[in-house]
Design a protein around this motif. Structure first.
Motif, PDB file in Angstrom:
ATOM      1  N   UNK A  50       0.849  -1.184   0.000  1.00 36.86           N
ATOM      2  CA  UNK A  50       0.000   0.000   0.000  1.00 36.86           C
ATOM      3  C   UNK A  50       0.891   1.242   0.000  1.00 36.86           C
ATOM      4  N   UNK A  51       0.328   2.342  -0.471  1.00 42.85           N
ATOM      5  CA  UNK A  51       1.120   3.565  -0.573  1.00 42.85           C
ATOM      6  C   UNK A  51       2.048   3.570  -1.763  1.00 42.85           C
ATOM      7  N   UNK A  52       1.667   2.841  -2.800  1.00 40.94           N
ATOM      8  CA  UNK A  52       2.534   2.716  -3.977  1.00 40.94           C
ATOM      9  C   UNK A  52       2.841   4.076  -4.602  1.00 40.94           C
ATOM     10  N   UNK A  53       1.861   4.936  -4.678  1.00 38.39           N
ATOM     11  CA  UNK A  53       2.089   6.238  -5.306  1.00 38.39           C
ATOM     12  C   UNK A  53       3.024   7.103  -4.467  1.00 38.39           C
ATOM     13  N   UNK A  54       2.945   6.980  -3.148  1.00 42.34           N
ATOM     14  CA  UNK A  54       3.880   7.706  -2.288  1.00 42.34           C
ATOM     15  C   UNK A  54       5.305   7.205  -2.509  1.00 42.34           C
ATOM     16  N   UNK A  66       6.609   8.384  -5.876  1.00 45.72           N
ATOM     17  CA  UNK A  66       6.990   9.793  -5.886  1.00 45.72           C
ATOM     18  C   UNK A  66       8.398   9.990  -5.351  1.00 45.72           C
ATOM     19  N   UNK A  67       8.820   9.118  -4.450  1.00 42.85           N
ATOM     20  CA  UNK A  67      10.170   9.201  -3.894  1.00 42.85           C
ATOM     21  C   UNK A  67      11.177   8.410  -4.725  1.00 42.85           C
ATOM     22  N   UNK A  68      10.669   7.502  -5.577  1.00 35.99           N
ATOM     23  CA  UNK A  68      11.545   6.694  -6.425  1.00 35.99           C
ATOM     24  C   UNK A  68      11.088   6.801  -7.874  1.00 35.99           C
ATOM     25  N   UNK A  69      11.126   8.005  -8.466  1.00 36.34           N
ATOM     26  CA  UNK A  69      10.591   8.187  -9.815  1.00 36.34           C
ATOM     27  C   UNK A  69      11.373   7.422 -10.888  1.00 36.34           C
ATOM     28  N   UNK A  70      12.594   7.023 -10.580  1.00 36.75           N
ATOM     29  CA  UNK A  70      13.388   6.301 -11.578  1.00 36.75           C
ATOM     30  C   UNK A  70      13.039   4.816 -11.637  1.00 36.75           C
ATOM     31  N   UNK A  71      12.254   4.335 -10.711  1.00 42.22           N
ATOM     32  CA  UNK A  71      11.844   2.928 -10.741  1.00 42.22           C
ATOM     33  C   UNK A  71      10.940   2.695 -11.948  1.00 42.22           C
ATOM     34  N   UNK A  72      11.349   1.789 -12.821  1.00 38.78           N
ATOM     35  CA  UNK A  72      10.594   1.556 -14.048  1.00 38.78           C
ATOM     36  C   UNK A  72       9.409   0.625 -13.836  1.00 38.78           C
ATOM     37  N   UNK A 113      17.262   1.763  -2.041  1.00 40.06           N
ATOM     38  CA  UNK A 113      15.986   2.045  -2.700  1.00 40.06           C
ATOM     39  C   UNK A 113      14.838   1.931  -1.706  1.00 40.06           C
ATOM     40  N   UNK A 114      14.890   0.903  -0.866  1.00 42.95           N
ATOM     41  CA  UNK A 114      13.846   0.702   0.131  1.00 42.95           C
ATOM     42  C   UNK A 114      13.767   1.894   1.082  1.00 42.95           C
ATOM     43  N   UNK A 115      14.918   2.319   1.587  1.00 47.06           N
ATOM     44  CA  UNK A 115      14.934   3.447   2.521  1.00 47.06           C
ATOM     45  C   UNK A 115      14.440   4.723   1.854  1.00 47.06           C
ATOM     46  N   UNK A 116      14.787   4.923   0.589  1.00 51.67           N
ATOM     47  CA  UNK A 116      14.328   6.107  -0.136  1.00 51.67           C
ATOM     48  C   UNK A 116      12.813   6.061  -0.337  1.00 51.67           C
ATOM     49  N   UNK A 117      12.308   4.907  -0.771  1.00 51.15           N
ATOM     50  CA  UNK A 117      10.869   4.766  -1.022  1.00 51.15           C
ATOM     51  C   UNK A 117      10.045   4.990   0.239  1.00 51.15           C
TER      52      UNK A 117
END
Length: 216
Positions: A112-116, A119-125, A136-140
């Motif tokens: 849950x909170x995928x859009x949040x 927004x913190x990991x815009x480079x994730x394809x 990546x986890x800590x950033x997301x």
């Protein structure tokens, strides 16, 4: 066997065990990060165990410092550190107080909170890349040093909490060498993951840094 509700927080007693018991038992648990913008939840799919002062790969191997002090604290709390001058990493403190050990949270599936997270990991394809790897986890999840020492067992509304979740079947759990750990700690097969999970990060062995010509 009594069924435990998925939304029940893990207890301090869960974490107050040897780190090599806690680490694989964390797979499938639900990590909840409550932010001002809303909650983000993920299912843990990859972790690594670090056995403190008896483990050359651990931050606590040479004893207590201001940076690693949370590792020596009570079990069931967060240890967050800054690495390479760029990234944060989240760990769960295990075992008895004053005997440092912890589990590095390496990867998870955002529930849950995928859009949040996006927004913190815009480079994730792709969705499985949002929290694939500890940085990546800590950033997301918007993890930083302000969360160091946070109690993980207080439940809903806490900045960080860990719920019972859905542990995998034992035959789905795999283990092998830890990513990027060299020297005497390289041989320990203390990385654990759920087989077949696309969120699990790629294993990378330790590569010694080369000294530049003329370096002293």
């Amino acid at each position: 066997m009594t069924d435990v509700p998925e939304r029940m927080p893990l207890t301090h007693a869960f974490f107050d065990r040897p780190v090599l018991e806690v680490a694989p038992d964390l797979l499938g648990r639900t990590l909840v990060r409550t932010t001002p913008d809303g909650p983000i939840e993920l299912r843990l799919t990859e972790v690594e165990a670090y056995a403190g002062e008896r483990d050359p790969g651990s931050h606590a191997y040479r004893g207590r410092t201001p940076r690693n002090a949370s590792m020596f604290g009570p079990p069931g709390h967060a240890y967050v550190y800054f690495i390479y001058g760029m990234w944060f990493s989240l760990n769960f403190v295990c075992g008895p107080e004053h005997h440092a050990s912890g589990v590095l949270v390496r990867a998870g599936e955002v529930l849950t909170g995928t859009e949040l997270a996006r927004a913190r990991r815009p480079k994730a394809r792709r969705p499985h890349e949002l929290a694939q790897g500890p940085a990546r986890l800590a950033t997301a999840l918007d993890i930083d040093r302000t969360l160091d020492g946070t109690d993980l067992c207080t439940g809903p509304g806490a900045p960080l909490s860990v719920l019972h979740g859905r542990p995998p079947a034992p035959e789905q759990v795999r283990n092998g060498p830890r990513t990027g750990v060299g020297g005497d700690g390289a041989a320990h097969p203390w990385r654990y993951w759920i087989e077949g999970e696309p969120t699990v990060s790629r294993y990378r062995p330790h590569v010694p840094r080369r000294r530049t010509a003329g370096a002293t």
